[in-house]
Design a protein around this motif. Structure first.
Motif, PDB file in Angstrom:
ATOM      1  N   ALA A 114      32.323  24.635  52.118  1.00  0.00           N
ATOM      2  CA  ALA A 114      32.070  24.242  50.732  1.00  0.00           C
ATOM      3  C   ALA A 114      31.579  22.810  50.671  1.00  0.00           C
ATOM      4  O   ALA A 114      31.818  22.003  51.584  1.00  0.00           O
ATOM      5  CB  ALA A 114      33.338  24.405  49.893  1.00  0.00           C
ATOM      6  N   GLY A 115      30.903  22.504  49.562  1.00  0.00           N
ATOM      7  CA  GLY A 115      30.453  21.145  49.329  1.00  0.00           C
ATOM      8  C   GLY A 115      31.547  20.300  48.708  1.00  0.00           C
ATOM      9  O   GLY A 115      32.559  20.800  48.220  1.00  0.00           O
ATOM     10  N   VAL A 116      31.319  18.989  48.702  1.00  0.00           N
ATOM     11  CA  VAL A 116      32.297  18.072  48.139  1.00  0.00           C
ATOM     12  C   VAL A 116      32.368  18.222  46.628  1.00  0.00           C
ATOM     13  O   VAL A 116      33.427  18.105  46.017  1.00  0.00           O
ATOM     14  CB  VAL A 116      31.945  16.622  48.524  1.00  0.00           C
ATOM     15  N   THR A 117      31.235  18.525  45.976  1.00  0.00           N
ATOM     16  CA  THR A 117      31.186  18.726  44.527  1.00  0.00           C
ATOM     17  C   THR A 117      30.631  20.108  44.227  1.00  0.00           C
ATOM     18  O   THR A 117      30.053  20.777  45.093  1.00  0.00           O
ATOM     19  CB  THR A 117      30.299  17.657  43.862  1.00  0.00           C
ATOM     20  N   ALA A 119      28.086  20.777  42.535  1.00  0.00           N
ATOM     21  CA  ALA A 119      26.628  20.777  42.461  1.00  0.00           C
ATOM     22  C   ALA A 119      25.956  20.863  43.830  1.00  0.00           C
ATOM     23  O   ALA A 119      24.734  21.026  43.899  1.00  0.00           O
ATOM     24  CB  ALA A 119      26.151  19.517  41.731  1.00  0.00           C
ATOM     25  N   MET A 120      26.723  20.762  44.914  1.00  0.00           N
ATOM     26  CA  MET A 120      26.137  20.794  46.260  1.00  0.00           C
ATOM     27  C   MET A 120      25.853  22.238  46.679  1.00  0.00           C
ATOM     28  O   MET A 120      26.774  22.996  46.963  1.00  0.00           O
ATOM     29  CB  MET A 120      27.070  20.124  47.277  1.00  0.00           C
ATOM     30  N   GLU A 121      24.597  22.610  46.672  1.00  0.00           N
ATOM     31  CA  GLU A 121      24.211  23.954  47.077  1.00  0.00           C
ATOM     32  C   GLU A 121      23.919  23.996  48.576  1.00  0.00           C
ATOM     33  O   GLU A 121      23.367  23.042  49.147  1.00  0.00           O
ATOM     34  CB  GLU A 121      22.977  24.417  46.295  1.00  0.00           C
ATOM     35  N   LEU A 122      24.285  25.071  49.187  1.00  0.00           N
ATOM     36  CA  LEU A 122      24.048  25.251  50.624  1.00  0.00           C
ATOM     37  C   LEU A 122      22.600  25.675  50.852  1.00  0.00           C
ATOM     38  O   LEU A 122      22.112  26.626  50.216  1.00  0.00           O
ATOM     39  CB  LEU A 122      24.985  26.312  51.187  1.00  0.00           C
ATOM     40  N   PRO A 123      21.885  24.982  51.746  1.00  0.00           N
ATOM     41  CA  PRO A 123      20.513  25.396  52.057  1.00  0.00           C
ATOM     42  C   PRO A 123      20.502  26.788  52.689  1.00  0.00           C
ATOM     43  O   PRO A 123      21.460  27.206  53.342  1.00  0.00           O
ATOM     44  CB  PRO A 123      20.035  24.331  53.049  1.00  0.00           C
ATOM     45  N   ARG A 124      19.402  27.507  52.506  1.00  0.00           N
ATOM     46  CA  ARG A 124      19.291  28.846  53.074  1.00  0.00           C
ATOM     47  C   ARG A 124      19.428  28.809  54.598  1.00  0.00           C
ATOM     48  O   ARG A 124      20.020  29.706  55.203  1.00  0.00           O
ATOM     49  CB  ARG A 124      17.953  29.463  52.686  1.00  0.00           C
ATOM     50  N   VAL A 142      29.001  32.380  47.525  1.00  0.00           N
ATOM     51  CA  VAL A 142      29.419  32.339  46.125  1.00  0.00           C
ATOM     52  C   VAL A 142      29.062  30.984  45.533  1.00  0.00           C
ATOM     53  O   VAL A 142      28.931  29.978  46.247  1.00  0.00           O
ATOM     54  CB  VAL A 142      30.938  32.583  45.981  1.00  0.00           C
ATOM     55  N   ARG A 143      28.898  30.998  44.225  1.00  0.00           N
ATOM     56  CA  ARG A 143      28.712  29.748  43.486  1.00  0.00           C
ATOM     57  C   ARG A 143      29.972  29.509  42.662  1.00  0.00           C
ATOM     58  O   ARG A 143      30.361  30.352  41.849  1.00  0.00           O
ATOM     59  CB  ARG A 143      27.492  29.812  42.582  1.00  0.00           C
ATOM     60  N   ILE A 144      30.621  28.390  42.897  1.00  0.00           N
ATOM     61  CA  ILE A 144      31.905  28.098  42.264  1.00  0.00           C
ATOM     62  C   ILE A 144      31.771  26.839  41.422  1.00  0.00           C
ATOM     63  O   ILE A 144      31.274  25.810  41.893  1.00  0.00           O
ATOM     64  CB  ILE A 144      33.015  27.924  43.321  1.00  0.00           C
ATOM     65  N   GLU A 145      32.225  26.945  40.181  1.00  0.00           N
ATOM     66  CA  GLU A 145      32.208  25.797  39.277  1.00  0.00           C
ATOM     67  C   GLU A 145      33.580  25.675  38.629  1.00  0.00           C
ATOM     68  O   GLU A 145      34.058  26.600  37.968  1.00  0.00           O
ATOM     69  CB  GLU A 145      31.134  25.978  38.204  1.00  0.00           C
ATOM     70  N   HIS A 146      34.217  24.535  38.832  1.00  0.00           N
ATOM     71  CA  HIS A 146      35.559  24.309  38.307  1.00  0.00           C
ATOM     72  C   HIS A 146      35.501  23.658  36.923  1.00  0.00           C
ATOM     73  O   HIS A 146      34.498  23.063  36.529  1.00  0.00           O
ATOM     74  CB  HIS A 146      36.359  23.412  39.249  1.00  0.00           C
ATOM     75  N   GLY A 147      36.629  23.758  36.195  1.00  0.00           N
ATOM     76  CA  GLY A 147      36.755  23.068  34.920  1.00  0.00           C
ATOM     77  C   GLY A 147      35.861  23.598  33.821  1.00  0.00           C
ATOM     78  O   GLY A 147      35.430  22.843  32.947  1.00  0.00           O
ATOM     79  N   VAL A 148      35.569  24.884  33.833  1.00  0.00           N
ATOM     80  CA  VAL A 148      34.717  25.473  32.805  1.00  0.00           C
ATOM     81  C   VAL A 148      35.525  25.668  31.521  1.00  0.00           C
ATOM     82  O   VAL A 148      36.662  26.151  31.551  1.00  0.00           O
ATOM     83  CB  VAL A 148      34.135  26.820  33.296  1.00  0.00           C
ATOM     84  N   THR A 149      34.916  25.305  30.377  1.00  0.00           N
ATOM     85  CA  THR A 149      35.579  25.467  29.078  1.00  0.00           C
ATOM     86  C   THR A 149      35.264  26.837  28.501  1.00  0.00           C
ATOM     87  O   THR A 149      34.106  27.260  28.463  1.00  0.00           O
ATOM     88  CB  THR A 149      35.114  24.379  28.099  1.00  0.00           C
ATOM     89  N   LEU A 150      36.305  27.548  28.082  1.00  0.00           N
ATOM     90  CA  LEU A 150      36.142  28.889  27.532  1.00  0.00           C
ATOM     91  C   LEU A 150      36.367  28.890  26.032  1.00  0.00           C
ATOM     92  O   LEU A 150      37.136  28.077  25.508  1.00  0.00           O
ATOM     93  CB  LEU A 150      37.141  29.862  28.182  1.00  0.00           C
ATOM     94  N   LYS A 261      21.531  29.026  37.528  1.00  0.00           N
ATOM     95  CA  LYS A 261      21.515  28.444  38.870  1.00  0.00           C
ATOM     96  C   LYS A 261      22.305  29.360  39.786  1.00  0.00           C
ATOM     97  O   LYS A 261      23.506  29.546  39.583  1.00  0.00           O
ATOM     98  CB  LYS A 261      22.128  27.047  38.854  1.00  0.00           C
ATOM     99  N   ARG A 262      21.651  29.925  40.799  1.00  0.00           N
ATOM    100  CA  ARG A 262      22.273  30.965  41.610  1.00  0.00           C
ATOM    101  C   ARG A 262      22.578  30.528  43.042  1.00  0.00           C
ATOM    102  O   ARG A 262      23.160  31.286  43.809  1.00  0.00           O
ATOM    103  CB  ARG A 262      21.367  32.195  41.652  1.00  0.00           C
ATOM    104  N   GLY A 263      22.154  29.343  43.418  1.00  0.00           N
ATOM    105  CA  GLY A 263      22.360  28.903  44.790  1.00  0.00           C
ATOM    106  C   GLY A 263      23.829  28.815  45.149  1.00  0.00           C
ATOM    107  O   GLY A 263      24.639  28.311  44.349  1.00  0.00           O
ATOM    108  N   PRO A 264      24.243  29.286  46.316  1.00  0.00           N
ATOM    109  CA  PRO A 264      25.667  29.261  46.692  1.00  0.00           C
ATOM    110  C   PRO A 264      26.150  27.849  46.986  1.00  0.00           C
ATOM    111  O   PRO A 264      25.443  27.043  47.596  1.00  0.00           O
ATOM    112  CB  PRO A 264      25.712  30.139  47.943  1.00  0.00           C
ATOM    113  N   THR A 265      27.344  27.562  46.527  1.00  0.00           N
ATOM    114  CA  THR A 265      27.985  26.281  46.836  1.00  0.00           C
ATOM    115  C   THR A 265      29.127  26.443  47.841  1.00  0.00           C
ATOM    116  O   THR A 265      29.629  25.440  48.351  1.00  0.00           O
ATOM    117  CB  THR A 265      28.556  25.651  45.554  1.00  0.00           C
ATOM    118  N   THR A 266      29.504  27.676  48.111  1.00  0.00           N
ATOM    119  CA  THR A 266      30.620  27.949  49.024  1.00  0.00           C
ATOM    120  C   THR A 266      30.309  29.207  49.821  1.00  0.00           C
ATOM    121  O   THR A 266      29.745  30.165  49.282  1.00  0.00           O
ATOM    122  CB  THR A 266      31.937  28.141  48.247  1.00  0.00           C
TER     123      THR A 266
END
Length: 455
Positions: A114-117, A119-124, A142-150, A261-266
């Motif tokens: 995983a990236g540090v943040t 927004a860090m997407e893994l290159p192909r 997978v693309r993971i985003e924390h702290g999403v407001t519902l 934005k579909r790029g995987p971060t993890t």
């Protein structure tokens, strides 16, 4: 048992002798009862055996059924030893399983890249390099985003909500393999025409219980969710308490194709004997956490290591006492058996029949001890499990760290029955009894006491 249920395993830092000796006391009570009852079935079996051809089986069962107070002592020692061994083995197995599960909850897979943040997407190229890594069986990007407001339509409180966008096929395989919220990949497939999502254009989503309650439960909605990865309308189609992408927080799982934005971060990696160095080399600049590394956090506490040594010593002592009791029992009865065989030889007993008689006479008590020990061990664990909390032994983190988060995420670790701890010691007692009886028969044969007429 009552004291253990009321007081539990924690007694203000002081040792409670009554609670600590609960497994031995339960085993002792059961052994006394079984020691009184076990001659009855042997005597009942001796009656039909007397109608069979040959007297070896009848004589063996008759002698095994004539117990005395002295003859019951080895059985008493065997049952107590086997019960103690089963209890200690189940404790160690429960601790090991809890640590494995806690490590899985910390990583979500065998390895997590995983990236540090967010927004860090893994290159192909990095994704493909990880797929080709040594020991890698499967990769779920997978693309993971924390702290999403519902949007708030329910009553639940959902702090730290995590939005997960995943490929349904690979993520469903991962969830099924890890046992964290297994689902069918078709559950996240868009419904309706045009590929625009679920009914009314809503995207199917799987959510944690708190998130689902906030969004109106299964079938509720649709609800619009705004995130850095995109704005989408979701409808809850299933509820799972945990998922590999965010095993320790509330989450919302959707198909990654529904995001802007579909790029995987993890990358959640499964495989055997993964090489952490190779994974870090394949994805430079990204953090790599192996499941084994997460498990090692729980291994350094002096409390844990000391308790494990005590239980391991109890297992070794129980096994040693069982072996000693069996050997002393067979050795004590050896002269009497030799004399009996010498008398039976004059009545036509052959050498082969004499050896078979010694073996058959030694097996019923050993078989009873093995089966009784397994049953008593199982009953002991079932009775004492509600009063035994293994959480601190299993999941207390290393000195200097804060275990509160890990313990709260995992929950209470209770004692459970371990089949290997129940069956292996009993099988060992049976094998040892058969081996000792065989050696004793051959030794008596070489001395000439059962060298009667040949068949």
């Amino acid at each position: 048992m009552v004291a253990l249920r009321r007081r539990g395993t924690g007694s203000g830092g002081e040792a409670d002798v009554l609670v600590s000796s609960a497994p031995v006391l339960v085993g002792l009570i059961a052994a006394l009862v079984l020691g009184r009852l076990y001659p009855l079935p042997l005597r009942l079996l001796a009656r039909p055996a007397g109608r069979l051809r040959g007297a070896v089986g009848f004589v063996a069962l008759s002698r095994a059924g004539r117990s005395s107070a002295t003859g019951a002592l080895p059985l008493l020692a065997l049952l107590v030893a086997l019960t103690t061994t089963a209890f200690g083995g189940s404790v160690l197995a429960g601790i090991g399983d809890a640590r494995d599960q806690a490590a899985l909850l910390a990583t979500g897979a065998d390895a997590r890249v995983a990236g540090v943040t967010d927004a860090m997407e893994l290159p192909r190229a990095a994704v493909e390099a990880v797929r080709r890594g040594t020991g890698v069986r499967d990769v779920a990007p997978v693309r993971i985003e924390h702290g999403v407001t519902l949007p708030g339509t329910g009553t639940g409180n959902t702090p730290n909500v995590t939005l997960i966008g995943a490929d349904p096929a690979s993520y469903a395989r991962l969830a099924g393999r890890t046992g964290l919220g297994a689902f069918s990949e078709g559950l996240l497939a868009p419904k309706g025409t045009g590929g625009g999502g679920g009914s009314g254009g809503a995207v199917p989503a799987i959510a944690s219980p708190a998130v689902a309650a906030r969004l109106g439960g299964v079938g509720g909605g649709p609800h619009t969710v705004s995130a850095l990865s995109g704005r989408l309308s979701v409808r809850i189609v299933a509820v799972e308490s945990r998922t590999p992408g965010a095993p320790d927080s509330g989450y919302l799982l959707v198909d990654a194709d529904a995001l802007t934005k579909r790029g995987p971060t993890t990358l959640l990696v499964t495989g055997d004997r993964l090489d952490a160095g190779a994974l870090r080399k394949a994805a430079p600049g990204f953090t790599v956490k192996l499941r084994g590394e997460a498990r090692s956090v729980y291994l350094d506490s002096p409390l844990q290591s000391g308790a494990e040594r005590i239980y391991a010593a109890a297992i070794a002592a129980g096994a040693g006492y069982a072996v000693l009791a069996l050997l002393l029992s067979l050795s004590q009865s050896a002269p009497e058996r030799t004399t009996l065989l010498a008398r039976l030889r004059t009545m036509g007993l052959t050498g082969k029949q004499g050896r078979r008689l010694l073996e058959l006479e030694a097996l019923p008590p050993a078989l009873l001890a093995a089966v009784g020990g397994a049953l008593v061990g199982w009953a002991t664990i079932a009775l004492l499990a509600p009063g035994v909390d293994l959480t601190r032994l299993a999941l207390s983190a290393a000195p200097g760290s804060d275990p509160t988060g890990s313990l709260a995420t995992f929950g209470t670790v209770t004692l459970r029955t371990d089949l290997w701890s129940l069956l292996v010691p009993g099988a060992g007692v049976l094998a040892l009894a058969a081996a000792v009886a065989l050696v004793q028969a051959r030794w008596a044969g070489r001395r000439g006491s059962i060298n009667g007429p040949r068949e």
